[in-house]
Design a protein around this motif. Structure first.
Motif, mmCIF file in Angstrom:
data_model
loop_
_atom_site.group_PDB
_atom_site.id
_atom_site.type_symbol
_atom_site.label_atom_id
_atom_site.label_comp_id
_atom_site.label_asym_id
_atom_site.label_seq_id
_atom_site.Cartn_x
_atom_site.Cartn_y
_atom_site.Cartn_z
ATOM 1 N N SER A 36 -5.010 -2.698 0.542
ATOM 2 C CA SER A 36 -5.714 -1.484 0.112
ATOM 3 C C SER A 36 -5.608 -0.358 1.139
ATOM 4 O O SER A 36 -5.601 0.803 0.776
ATOM 5 C CB SER A 36 -7.191 -1.793 -0.163
ATOM 6 N N HIS A 43 -7.484 1.468 2.604
ATOM 7 C CA HIS A 43 -8.859 1.974 2.555
ATOM 8 C C HIS A 43 -9.533 1.342 1.354
ATOM 9 O O HIS A 43 -8.935 1.235 0.277
ATOM 10 C CB HIS A 43 -8.882 3.500 2.447
ATOM 11 N N ASP A 90 -11.566 2.404 -0.745
ATOM 12 C CA ASP A 90 -11.577 3.270 -1.927
ATOM 13 C C ASP A 90 -10.272 3.182 -2.715
ATOM 14 O O ASP A 90 -10.223 3.585 -3.879
ATOM 15 C CB ASP A 90 -11.802 4.733 -1.516
ATOM 16 N N ASN A 91 -9.229 2.690 -2.083
ATOM 17 C CA ASN A 91 -7.920 2.631 -2.715
ATOM 18 C C ASN A 91 -7.650 1.297 -3.410
ATOM 19 O O ASN A 91 -6.619 1.133 -4.065
ATOM 20 C CB ASN A 91 -6.841 2.866 -1.641
ATOM 21 N N THR A 103 -6.914 1.331 -7.260
ATOM 22 C CA THR A 103 -5.614 1.932 -7.563
ATOM 23 C C THR A 103 -4.482 0.961 -7.265
ATOM 24 O O THR A 103 -3.547 0.815 -8.056
ATOM 25 C CB THR A 103 -5.423 3.214 -6.738
ATOM 26 N N GLU A 104 -4.560 0.294 -6.118
ATOM 27 C CA GLU A 104 -3.509 -0.652 -5.755
ATOM 28 C C GLU A 104 -3.472 -1.842 -6.709
ATOM 29 O O GLU A 104 -2.392 -2.339 -7.064
ATOM 30 C CB GLU A 104 -3.705 -1.131 -4.314
ATOM 31 N N THR A 163 0.828 -1.203 0.000
ATOM 32 C CA THR A 163 0.000 0.000 0.000
ATOM 33 C C THR A 163 0.863 1.253 0.000
ATOM 34 O O THR A 163 1.865 1.342 0.693
ATOM 35 C CB THR A 163 -0.907 0.016 1.245
ATOM 36 N N TRP A 164 0.447 2.234 -0.808
ATOM 37 C CA TRP A 164 1.116 3.529 -0.888
ATOM 38 C C TRP A 164 2.579 3.417 -1.334
ATOM 39 O O TRP A 164 3.430 4.215 -0.947
ATOM 40 C CB TRP A 164 1.037 4.273 0.457
#
Length: 248
Positions: free
Chosen positions: A208, A210, A212-213, A216-217, A185-186
């Motif tokens: 993830s 979150h 919502d992420n 993207t991940e 993540t990130w």
């Protein structure tokens, strides 16, 4: 198969974010997530975190094989209270890991209260996830090198791979300690590719943080130039190995 090893359920007292079950179920539906290892939001006191642990246990019962719990009481609780709650989570509720949030709970992983988490994880035979990245100095990935060497039989998962701010330390730590793993993540796609080539994709896991992420991940894993085998390790095989996920 896709396993998300880093998600939350409940109200986070530090970041003032409410992580809901509806978001988690929608994440599973939208992105084909097979299972999620889910932990509470940050709670300072014992009653609050027990309530969130119980909510996770309900989710586990309602969706067997779809959700697995990770305990996250404040390590600064009294020793007996902390151990009692973690043991309840692992031995009674069937949780599969323990979390240390170095920033939100202000915990030095190599300090007294940090080290008691690894000692308890060794007794219970479960891995420890540790927040790294934002939250200097306790969230520096290099802080995990001494404890990983002290507890070589405990799998330790670096949440966020140090984020971008401490990414350089993350790979140094992983080179030094074979029992260090990481969720992505990130984390940048190019680092995931480079690190997978250097230390092996079997050291990394999808997450993830979150709901919502999640998209993207997932896109990051699919577009980072990884081989099919590397993607399989990151998306589910490493998580199944590290967390010993029954039924998957």
């Amino acid at each position: 198969m896709i396993i998300d090893v880093h998600a939350h359920l409940g109200w986070d007292q530090v970041f003032e974010e409410n992580f809901t079950r509806e978001e988690q179920l929608e994440k599973h539906r939208l992105f084909g997530i097979s299972a999620t290892v889910i932990q509470p939001g940050t709670c300072h006191g014992l009653p609050e975190v027990k309530e969130q642990h119980d909510a996770i246990a309900v989710l586990m019962r309602e969706f067997p094989g779809g959700f697995y719990g990770m305990a996250n009481p404040n390590p600064h609780l009294k020793d007996a209270e902390y151990e009692g709650e973690v043991r309840r989570c692992v031995e009674e509720l069937g949780f599969v890991g323990i979390k240390i949030h170095t920033a939100a709970h202000a915990v030095n992983p190599g300090g007294r209260d940090g080290r008691k988490v690894f000692a308890l994880a060794r007794k219970l035979g479960v891995p420890v996830m540790v927040h790294t990245g934002a939250g200097i100095p306790f969230a520096n990935p290099a802080n995990l090198i001494p404890v990983a060497l002290e507890f070589p039989d405990v799998p330790i998962v670096m949440a966020h791979c140090g984020m971008m701010i401490m990414a350089g330390e993350a790979i140094i730590a992983m080179r030094s300690c074979p029992n260090l793993y990481a969720d992505i993540t990130w984390t940048s796609g190019f680092n995931i590719r480079r690190w997978s080539e250097e230390v092996g994709a079997d050291r990394f896991m999808f997450g993830s943080d979150h709901a919502d992420n999640a998209g993207t991940e997932l896109a990051k894993v699919q577009t980072a130039g990884l081989t099919e085998e590397q993607r399989e390790w990151i998306l589910h095989r490493t998580a199944r190995k590290v967390f010993a996920l029954a039924g998957l």
